[in-house]
Design a protein around this motif. Structure first.
Motif, mmCIF file in Angstrom:
data_model
loop_
_atom_site.group_PDB
_atom_site.id
_atom_site.type_symbol
_atom_site.label_atom_id
_atom_site.label_comp_id
_atom_site.label_asym_id
_atom_site.label_seq_id
_atom_site.Cartn_x
_atom_site.Cartn_y
_atom_site.Cartn_z
ATOM 1 N N ASN A 290 0.838 -1.196 0.000
ATOM 2 C CA ASN A 290 0.000 0.000 0.000
ATOM 3 C C ASN A 290 0.874 1.247 0.000
ATOM 4 O O ASN A 290 1.906 1.278 0.693
ATOM 5 N N PRO A 291 0.490 2.279 -0.728
ATOM 6 C CA PRO A 291 1.212 3.550 -0.585
ATOM 7 C C PRO A 291 1.034 4.074 0.843
ATOM 8 O O PRO A 291 -0.088 4.256 1.307
ATOM 9 N N ALA A 292 2.129 4.267 1.546
ATOM 10 C CA ALA A 292 2.050 4.778 2.912
ATOM 11 C C ALA A 292 1.496 6.198 2.898
ATOM 12 O O ALA A 292 1.740 6.959 1.952
ATOM 13 N N ARG A 293 0.761 6.547 3.929
ATOM 14 C CA ARG A 293 0.159 7.884 4.008
ATOM 15 C C ARG A 293 0.355 8.487 5.387
ATOM 16 O O ARG A 293 0.180 7.815 6.401
ATOM 17 N N GLU A 294 0.730 9.772 5.387
ATOM 18 C CA GLU A 294 0.775 10.506 6.643
ATOM 19 C C GLU A 294 -0.638 10.623 7.212
ATOM 20 O O GLU A 294 -1.619 10.521 6.475
ATOM 21 N N PHE A 295 -0.717 10.839 8.496
ATOM 22 C CA PHE A 295 -2.022 10.976 9.138
ATOM 23 C C PHE A 295 -1.912 11.957 10.294
ATOM 24 O O PHE A 295 -0.806 12.290 10.755
ATOM 25 N N LYS A 296 -3.051 12.419 10.756
ATOM 26 C CA LYS A 296 -3.086 13.407 11.819
ATOM 27 C C LYS A 296 -3.231 12.731 13.184
ATOM 28 O O LYS A 296 -4.069 11.857 13.359
ATOM 29 N N ILE A 297 -2.392 13.152 14.126
ATOM 30 C CA ILE A 297 -2.527 12.752 15.523
ATOM 31 C C ILE A 297 -3.186 13.924 16.244
ATOM 32 O O ILE A 297 -2.699 15.054 16.176
ATOM 33 N N ILE A 298 -4.292 13.651 16.906
ATOM 34 C CA ILE A 298 -5.070 14.719 17.542
ATOM 35 C C ILE A 298 -5.141 14.483 19.051
ATOM 36 O O ILE A 298 -5.620 13.445 19.497
ATOM 37 N N PHE A 299 -4.630 15.442 19.805
ATOM 38 C CA PHE A 299 -4.832 15.467 21.248
ATOM 39 C C PHE A 299 -5.937 16.480 21.508
ATOM 40 O O PHE A 299 -5.726 17.690 21.366
ATOM 41 N N GLU A 300 -7.107 15.998 21.849
ATOM 42 C CA GLU A 300 -8.265 16.873 21.974
ATOM 43 C C GLU A 300 -8.106 17.835 23.151
ATOM 44 O O GLU A 300 -7.435 17.523 24.142
ATOM 45 N N PRO A 301 -8.714 19.027 23.065
ATOM 46 C CA PRO A 301 -8.563 20.037 24.116
ATOM 47 C C PRO A 301 -8.979 19.514 25.486
ATOM 48 O O PRO A 301 -9.960 18.786 25.621
ATOM 49 N N GLY A 302 -8.210 19.886 26.485
ATOM 50 C CA GLY A 302 -8.523 19.490 27.851
ATOM 51 C C GLY A 302 -7.992 20.509 28.830
ATOM 52 O O GLY A 302 -7.056 21.264 28.525
ATOM 53 N N GLU A 303 -8.583 20.546 30.030
ATOM 54 C CA GLU A 303 -8.152 21.498 31.051
ATOM 55 C C GLU A 303 -6.904 20.992 31.756
ATOM 56 O O GLU A 303 -6.779 19.803 32.063
ATOM 57 N N CYS A 304 -5.975 21.896 32.007
ATOM 58 C CA CYS A 304 -4.752 21.583 32.741
ATOM 59 C C CYS A 304 -4.614 22.577 33.890
ATOM 60 O O CYS A 304 -4.919 23.759 33.737
ATOM 61 N N ILE A 305 -4.162 22.112 35.028
ATOM 62 C CA ILE A 305 -3.903 22.962 36.183
ATOM 63 C C ILE A 305 -2.389 23.167 36.288
ATOM 64 O O ILE A 305 -1.634 22.206 36.427
ATOM 65 N N VAL A 306 -1.962 24.421 36.196
ATOM 66 C CA VAL A 306 -0.538 24.738 36.153
ATOM 67 C C VAL A 306 -0.134 25.431 37.456
ATOM 68 O O VAL A 306 -0.770 26.416 37.857
ATOM 69 N N PRO A 307 0.902 24.945 38.140
ATOM 70 C CA PRO A 307 1.354 25.605 39.378
ATOM 71 C C PRO A 307 1.890 27.001 39.090
ATOM 72 O O PRO A 307 2.362 27.292 37.987
ATOM 73 N N VAL A 308 1.818 27.860 40.096
ATOM 74 C CA VAL A 308 2.381 29.205 39.976
ATOM 75 C C VAL A 308 3.894 29.096 39.804
ATOM 76 O O VAL A 308 4.561 28.327 40.499
#
Length: 321
Positions: A290-308
């Motif tokens: 098969n002809p190899a094909r690039e594809f999209k990796i998706i990390f869906e939006p999510g909330e993150c808590i970041v320390p000060v």
């Protein structure tokens, strides 16, 4: 038809100078092993097969290296998915990545926290004192404190035009990963984030941000890295040619047959045997990948808590804020 990546580039990838240069990413021993695997598949064995067949055999060796104790891994599945050629996107959550790789978390928190700190300090210099005033200032101005963007060509392949709103970005390089599985599966990542306000956990002030990531699963055959030959073979896999191989004399009862070529969970090609055109009565095996094909990796939006962010003095001790 010539392969997309020429023999001249392959010669460069195996030259002594490039072996030494690439040792900054991997060891010279790593580079030597990759070249040896290439040489076995392309020059010492598989005589009578074309370059596509040899490239695919070499990539199967790379895939085997990515498996663990004979079992599929995230990284081996990603390579197989690319070679399967469907181009179907693959989705993850950032929560999953952050839970499994503290190196990524450390880099993300450090960059985001430092950017918010710089913007807050600027707001205070402008005389803003209330939490609401500072939050409004951050939401309107954080992007001005964002760092330098990565390679623009790579970024465009990942995201397209940056027409979406964001407060900043975090570049996760391969050296930032602590989990080799994620590093080998995705490579470097560019995470974007947007400020959502402050929060308090157990009496400690923190920041809420929403983050997401898009990544085009792609290769870099012209970059000098110790795995460059893998990148070259993968790029050439996008334009395969049918392999025709004359089989050794078989019993007269042998009949034409056919089957699929599997790599992990994916089907990456097909083969069939038929009577050779020469009329010699021998069979010829035809292999079509098969002809190899690039594809999209998706990390869906999510909330993150970041320390000060707490700035450090030259001695490494926290500065008073």
């Amino acid at each position: 038809m010539p392969r997309p990546i020429s023999d001249e580039e392959i010669k460069k990838a195996t030259s002594p100078v490039n072996i030494l240069d690439a040792a900054t990413e991997g060891t010279a021993k790593d580079q030597t092993l990759v070249i040896a695997a290439w040489d076995i598949k392309h020059n010492l064995t598989l005589q009578g097969h074309n370059e596509t067949f040899k490239d695919q055999a070499f990539l199967r060796t790379a895939w085997e290296h990515l498996t663990k104790n004979g079992h599929d891994t995230l990284a081996s599945n990603m390579l197989a998915h690319f070679l399967g050629g469907t181009g179907k996107e693959i989705r993850f959550s950032l929560k999953q990545l952050f839970a499994q790789d503290q190196g990524v978390v450390k880099k993300f928190n450090a960059i985001v926290g430092a950017q918010i700190y710089k913007a807050e300090q600027e707001g205070r210099r402008k005389g803003l004192t209330s939490q609401r005033e500072l939050d409004d200032f951050l939401k309107a101005n954080l992007k001005n404190f964002d760092g330098k963007m990565p390679n623009p060509m790579d970024l465009r392949k990942d995201y397209g035009p940056l027409t979406f709103p964001y407060s900043g970005h975090v570049q996760i390089e391969q050296g930032d990963f602590h989990n080799a599985g994620w590093k080998n599966a995705t490579g470097a990542l560019t995470l974007f984030w947007i400020y959502a306000g402050r929060t308090t956990t157990s009496g400690y002030r923190q920041y809420r941000v929403f983050a997401w990531c898009l990544k085009q699963y792609k290769w870099h055959p012209f970059e000098n890295r110790f795995t460059r030959l893998v990148h070259i073979a993968a790029e050439n896999a996008k334009s395969p040619e049918m392999d025709r191989y004359s089989l050794p004399p078989l019993p007269s009862a042998a009949k034409p047959s056919a089957g699929m070529i599997k790599l992990g969970p994916e089907t990456i090609g097909r083969w069939r045997t038929q009577e050779a055109p020469s009329g010699s009565g021998r069979l010829e095996q035809q292999t079509t990948f098969n002809p190899a094909r690039e594809f999209k990796i998706i990390f869906e939006p999510g909330e993150c808590i970041v320390p000060v962010y707490v700035p450090q003095s030259a001695s490494g001790s926290p500065l008073k804020m």
